[in-house]
Write an enzyme that holds these catalytic residues in place. Structure first.
Site, PDB file in Angstrom:
ATOM      1  N   ASP A  20     -21.297 -36.421 -19.173  1.00 29.66           N
ATOM      2  CA  ASP A  20     -20.117 -36.081 -19.960  1.00 29.66           C
ATOM      3  C   ASP A  20     -20.290 -36.706 -21.344  1.00 29.66           C
ATOM      4  O   ASP A  20     -21.169 -37.544 -21.555  1.00 29.66           O
ATOM      5  CB  ASP A  20     -18.873 -36.635 -19.258  1.00 29.66           C
ATOM      6  N   LYS A  21     -19.460 -36.289 -22.300  1.00 32.64           N
ATOM      7  CA  LYS A  21     -19.569 -36.847 -23.650  1.00 32.64           C
ATOM      8  C   LYS A  21     -18.492 -37.900 -23.899  1.00 32.64           C
ATOM      9  O   LYS A  21     -18.777 -39.077 -24.039  1.00 32.64           O
ATOM     10  CB  LYS A  21     -19.458 -35.732 -24.705  1.00 32.64           C
ATOM     11  N   GLY A  61     -16.296 -30.674 -22.166  1.00 30.91           N
ATOM     12  CA  GLY A  61     -15.244 -29.711 -22.478  1.00 30.91           C
ATOM     13  C   GLY A  61     -14.929 -29.664 -23.955  1.00 30.91           C
ATOM     14  O   GLY A  61     -14.083 -28.872 -24.387  1.00 30.91           O
TER      15      GLY A  61
END
Length: 1238
Positions: A444-445, A723
């Site tokens: 994830d970021k 996202g």
């Protein structure tokens, strides 16, 4: 080499800014706009109701139990389709633990195998070993595993109990009463207070804030700490404030069925003969936290397992390591070998009995049994005798080693994060060696790679760049202390800026451009200001905007408060109020925001900030400093800073009046309102004057670039699944050096085109050749590195996800079956073609050095991981910190959660947890590699020592008439794997290391053997098998030859069976313990003690159980009376033992010497110079500035910026209006802000 940028606007493909959902989309949603059909917009007053809705009756628990809402569970048993609010993550309860745990344990082939052996040993006719030799170890294994499972499940019970027993106020019998979360039902009205966690998915009815505004923190869902706002409907805000009003509330809510969409909710509230539309802005999601709101009331819509956060969790998968799977296959292989060997020996016994046994009078046992029947009995006897090829202690030892390795991870102080007192935690004990085989990491970021903290680093004003260390006179410095901001009472003490010349210019107030620059930052935004005592706290729609307003505040331009039509700021200590005429908010199409203000002197001015790509198109031809600002933007972009251009425009009263009429008309348009407003905004946002640009740093976590670089050297591929928006993800890719300037970037359109071309070529082939697998052509034949950046919309487009579902739903509504697909419509012809499309995409992505998937849903994240697992058979690791990462974490072979943040959902679902991304390199390159090497070495040796031990029975059978006679004493067989040979190999599995942790990190290439599975595979298994065969041959036949026709020095003949058993057993124990010594790389006192101690224990126990005293007490069980003392007093037999051990070990020593000298591995080379490396001090290199050549790249603050609070501000719903008095005097802070900040 030019980089092509995907432009979703004007593209026929999917919108890059939209986050798609292909898993839980409702039929009416997919039908809307599908296949390009235009539909008549529904009336505003009559919102569309889902065809099969979820119905909730307020303050009526019995409504959910009506027969129409019952669903069949089992046979005639039914229960309500509405879930209770209690969550259950545990596996067992008091009644189900023993049967369910035993059922799960006997899924393991080895346990079934040993149970079958135990049954065989109970049968007297075929038993060759006492039953307790199998029962005791089997009970021990099952018991230890059951205790471990019980401890793990009790931890889940405690966690569930803690959550389910949280308290909440529920409206019962007309009064709010404290109740546990697990007792909340759908339809209940609840009251929440500041800092409370939200217990279910709740419709917000009212709050203590104006217009029922409620701020929530979503860190538990997505790892983001900036606040989001929710708002109740106007009708409920006005009518449902008091307890009595809430008690009489009897509305019917009809909404969508429970699903996993975190970004969408559609429903209708029917109350007092009216209908009111509901959307996500009215819903408080479970897992969020109430902030800046003293009190709010809500109606429970979804509870427990139906809530969106639980729906996003995905299925809990039973994870097993690759070595576990190999071990199972090897158990099957050994079992097949065992049956073949036992069958061969049984056949041998049949022939032997016919030719010799039946004719020898001294062998007659009084039983009238045929040779075939005796052979049959012998077969089962040998199954029992040779069962130790797969000893049950193997599984106990594996569990002990894994437990120890997990403890080493927990105790590693170099993975302890002191700032938040967070140690690393191995939440499972069964996957440690898998950490040494990772090929793909999916990260994830936000909150994982980044801190989600924005910092104002640099700016350019009128062509002059500020931000580098500079003195107050403008002289550049190598280093500087932070500027002193004590002159500003509103300054943030944590803010650091090193350019003293900028602060000097601001305080002198001579440069009007600099003052205008920071005035714009303090005015052009949608930030909300709140006061708590003397503290001024900002709530921003995104951390980017908060960083800019905070920067202006620190430089003396302080945003104080706002009302519906005014903004009040402090300009270098002077409080000024501006009248806000219009707020033109940001969206992903405009990539900019503007504000139109009337200044105190009556002048109307437009301030605008946005991406340089859109601002430069709208500048006045005579705007100054365009070239200098462009150069500064290029510099900022090369430093991976997020850039933003600032500009302004003075507007005449006549021009504004004419524009305001058009704006009003567009704002009340019934159709395409947003498009109409965008067109009106375009009219006023032209001929702008450029002031300068800002540069914001999206702070990475410490050590992220170094960790990614080190993992890349270990040939671990890192994919980012986020996202976030495409440009933000790309920018972070450059910041963490996942993307570099020598990479060719490929976007969704390019990927779709290449895959379409490959698909068309395949269709054009002959049908018989189309299904043939050929050598695959590369998608990128040209030299150089490639990177893939693809959005969730394109991912669905490429993999046929959404198209297929839309088409199926449309045909279902029309009552038609799905017709055969035509190649022209872009759909897959058959399942084979769809699978080929997925394989093509995976192959293309794997050819790239970096892959970033952005705007992807939690389900899509899991699907991407599944594609790699399915088609590449690769071992994967997922790492994240929010609930939107849970599905991905559960799908991957290894799941890692970032702990220490507000959100703990990812940690609760993970296998390993720690506080910082940089610890991942130590987890994999040190602990993972060590665990893999240790486990492989342990298994290789364990198989070897048991083959050597067991196959002596095989050789002995040739001299015992294949009669299932054992070659050893029974107690030696029982204790061999428990006491005599277990400790040295167990310590190797726990403590061994080829190089230390520093060298493991310094040479990431050492990780490669684990990825390739070189240290434990079928080749190694058969090497262990043949090594064991060789050792057993030596250990049997040298003593056999020595005993043949031998006479001792004292005239006694030691060539009896029992003396032979003692000599072979002694040779075996010494050989296997010295063999593990040859394979030990890391010697400690404990290892040395274990090897010598095991040999000493063997001799000590042997002399004890061969003593006359114990035989007198247990004559049946101890039959080797005096054998050890009698045999081992013969020097001849000691010479035999030494000769046997020497011949067994000599070939191994020679082979190891040749391998390390002539064919050394990478690890051997590093080991050879280990001392040199350990004492060598690495030179400290100065960090070089990150450069990326001459090309510029737009770093994108504006792209990543989320929609602000403009609608909220303009409507005046969020703030109390100014008092009518003091119209000419700026409102004071206490009058404007009355809400207390958390």
């Amino acid at each position: 080499m030019s980089r092509r940028r995907a432009d979703s606007q004007g593209s026929l493909g999917p919108d890059d800014e939209v986050m798609p959902y292909s898993d839980d989309e409702t039929d009416d949603e997919l039908d809307t706009g599908s296949d390009g059909e235009e539909r008549e917009a529904p009336p505003v007053t009559e919102p569309v109701t889902p065809e099969s809705g979820w119905r909730v009756k307020a303050n009526d628990r019995d409504f959910c139990n009506l027969p129409e809402f019952q669903k069949k569970v089992f046979l005639c048993f039914k229960k309500s389709k509405y879930s209770g609010n209690a969550i259950k993550t545990y596996k067992y309860n008091a009644l189900s633990f023993i049967p369910l745990n035993l059922f799960e344990q006997f899924k393991r082939a080895a346990n079934v195998y040993f149970l079958a052996l135990l049954i065989l040993q109970i049968i007297p006719a075929i038993s060759t070993l006492p039953w307790y030799t199998t029962l005791v170890p089997l009970v021990l294994v099952l018991g230890i595993t059951a205790i471990k499972d019980l401890v793990d499940d009790l931890a889940r019970h405690r966690m569930d109990k803690e959550i389910n027993n949280r308290k909440c106020e529920v409206l019962l019998n007309g009064r709010f009463q404290e109740s546990k979360w697990m007792n909340i039902h759908v339809g209940d009205v609840v009251r929440l207070k500041k800092n409370d966690f939200i217990p279910a998915d709740i419709l917000l009815l009212s709050s203590s804030n104006p217009n029922s505004l409620c701020y929530v923190e979503t860190a538990e869902l997505d790892g983001e700490t900036n606040l989001k706002f929710k708002m109740g409907r106007k009708v409920t805000h006005e009518r449902l404030q008091e307890e009595s009003q809430l008690a009489r509330f009897d509305a019917m809510i009809v909404c969508e069925e429970p699903n996993n969409r975190l970004d969408k909710f559609t429903g209708t509230m029917k109350w007092k003969k009216d209908q009111y539309p509901l959307d996500l802005d009215n819903i408080l999601l479970r897992g969020c936290k109430i902030r800046n709101t003293d009190e709010c009331h809500g109606l429970v819509i979804f509870a427990g397992a139906d809530t969106k956060i639980m729906r996003n969790g995905g299925k809990t998968r039973f994870k097993r390591t690759k070595i576990d799977e190999l071990m199972n296959y090897m158990v099957y292989t050994i079992f097949v070998l065992l049956i073949l060997v036992a069958a061969g020996l049984a056949i041998g016994h049949t022939f032997w009995y016919e030719e010799i046994g039946s004719k020898a009078w001294y062998l007659f046992d009084g039983k009238q049994e045929t040779a075939s029947y005796r052979g049959f009995i012998s077969f089962w006897g040998y199954i029992i005798v040779l069962n130790t090829m797969v000893p049950i202690s193997l599984y106990v030892s594996v569990e002990v080693i894994r437990l120890g390795q997990s403890k080493f991870i927990n105790w590693d102080l170099q993975m302890y994060y002191t700032e938040k007192d967070t140690p690393a935690k191995a939440r499972t004990t069964t996957l440690n060696e898998q950490l040494g085989q990772i090929e793909y990491i999916f990260s994830d970021k936000t909150g994982t790679l980044t801190q989600n903290i924005m910092a104002f680093k640099k700016c350019t004003i009128s062509g002059q760049t500020y931000g580098d260390p500079t003195s107050s006179d403008g002289v550049s410095l190598d280093r500087s202390r932070p500027v002193d901001l004590n002159w500003n009472k509103y300054s943030d003490r944590t803010f650091q800026f090193f350019d003293h010349s900028l602060v000097t210019s601001i305080r002198e107030q001579k440069d009007q451009d600099i003052l205008e620059f920071f005035k714009l930052l303090s005015l052009c935004h949608t930030v909300m200001a709140e006061h708590k005592g003397d503290d001024l706290v900002y709530q921003a729609a995104s951390p980017d905007e908060g960083a800019l307003v905070t920067a202006a505040r620190n430089f003396g331009f302080v945003f104080l408060s706002r009302t519906q039509d005014t903004i009040t700021i402090s300009e270098m200590g002077n409080v000024t109020t501006y009248k806000m005429l219009a707020l033109l908010d940001f969206n992903s199409d405009r990539k900019r925001m503007s504000i139109i203000l009337r200044c105190p002197d009556g002048q109307i001015r437009l301030y605008c900030k946005g991406a340089d790509t859109v601002i430069y198109e709208r500048l006045h031809p005579n705007s100054r400093n365009k070239e200098a600002t462009q150069e500064a933007l290029d510099t900022f972009a090369n430093e991976t800073l997020r850039t933003l251009c600032l500009c302004y425009k003075d507007i005449s009263n006549e021009e504004y009046d004419a524009w305001a009429k058009k704006h009003k008309a567009a704002s009340v348009a019934m159709t395409d309102r947003e498009a109409a407003l965008d067109q009106v905004y375009e009219l006023i946002e032209g001929n702008l004057q450029l002031i300068g640009a800002t540069a914001i740093e999206d702070k990475l976590q410490d050590g992220v670039p170094e960790t990614i670089a080190k993992l890349a050297k270990a040939d671990i591929k890192i994919w980012v699944l986020t996202g976030d928006k495409k440009e933000t993800a790309e920018n972070i890719g450059y910041s963490c050096q996942l993307l570099t300037d020598d990479m060719q970037i490929h976007y969704g359109e390019d990927v779709n085109e290449k895959l379409g071309t490959r698909q068309a070529n395949r269709r054009n082939q002959m049908p018989e050749t189309r299904h043939n697998r050929k050598v695959k052509e590369p998608f990128f034949p040209e030299p150089g590195k490639n990177a893939l950046i693809i959005t969730g919309g394109w991912l669905n487009e490429i993999l046929y996800e959404k198209k297929k579902k839309r088409r199926r739903l449309k045909l279902r509504r029309l009552g038609k079956k799905t017709p055969p697909t035509s190649p022209r419509d872009g759909q897959p012809i058959d399942d084979f073609e769809k699978e080929q499309r997925q394989i093509d995409f995976v192959d293309m992505a794997c050819e790239c050095s970096a892959v970033i998937c952005c705007r992807v849903t939690p389900k899509q994240k899991a699907n991407v991981v599944s594609l790699i697992k399915k088609y590449k058979k690769a071992i994967t690791l997922s790492i994240g910190d929010g609930a939107n990462d849970v599905n991905m974490i559960k799908t991957a072979d290894i799941g890692v959660g970032i702990s220490g943040q507000e959100g703990m959902q990812a940690v609760m679902s993970s296998d390993y947890a720690f506080a910082q991304f940089r610890y991942l390199q130590r987890l994999l390159l040190v602990h993972g590699r060590w665990s893999y090497i240790r486990m492989c070495k342990f298994l290789r040796f364990f198989f070897y020592k048991n083959f050597a031990f067991t196959l002596i029975h095989f050789w002995y059978s040739f001299f015992s008439g294949y009669s299932s006679q054992v070659a050893y004493e029974d107690w030696f067989i029982t204790l061999y794997n428990v006491c005599y040979s277990s400790l040295p190999v167990l310590l190797v599995g726990l403590l061994d290391q080829d190089v230390n942790d520093k060298l493991s990190l310094r040479f990431p290439k050492l990780y490669l053997p684990g990825q390739q599975g070189l240290l434990f595979n079928y080749k190694n298994f058969f090497i262990s098998l043949f090594h064991g065969i060789f050792t057993s041959l030596i250990i049997f036949f040298i003593p056999y030859g020595a005993f043949l026709q031998t006479m001792g020095q004292d005239g006694e003949a030691p060539s009896d069976y029992q003396s032979f058993a003692v000599v072979t057993a002694s040779s075996l124990i010494i050989t296997v313990n010295l063999q593990i010594s040859l394979d030990t790389s890391y010697w400690t006192f404990v290892n040395c003690f274990a090897v010598l101690g095991s040999i000493a224990i063997y001799f000590g126990i042997m002399f004890d159980i061969h003593s006359a005293g114990i035989h007198v007490i247990f004559p049946t069980f101890f039959t080797f009376t005096g054998v050890a003392s009698n045999a081992l007093r013969q020097p001849y037999l000691w010479l035999t033992i030494i000769l046997t051990v020497g011949i067994s070990l000599l070939p191994v020593i020679c082979f190891q010497f040749l391998c390390k000298t002539i064919w050394p591995s990478e690890g051997d080379k590093i080991q050879r110079f280990r001392k040199k490396y350990e004492v060598e001090e690495e030179e400290k290199k100065k960090p070089t500035p990150f450069k990326r050549g001459q090309r510029s790249r737009r770093s994108a603050y504006a792209f990543s910026h989320s929609r602000g609070y403009a609608d909220l501000i303009s409507s005046g719903r969020s703030i109390r209006r100014r008092p009518p008095v003091q119209r000419d005097v700026p409102a004071s802070i206490p009058e404007i802000q009355q809400a207390e900040n958390s």
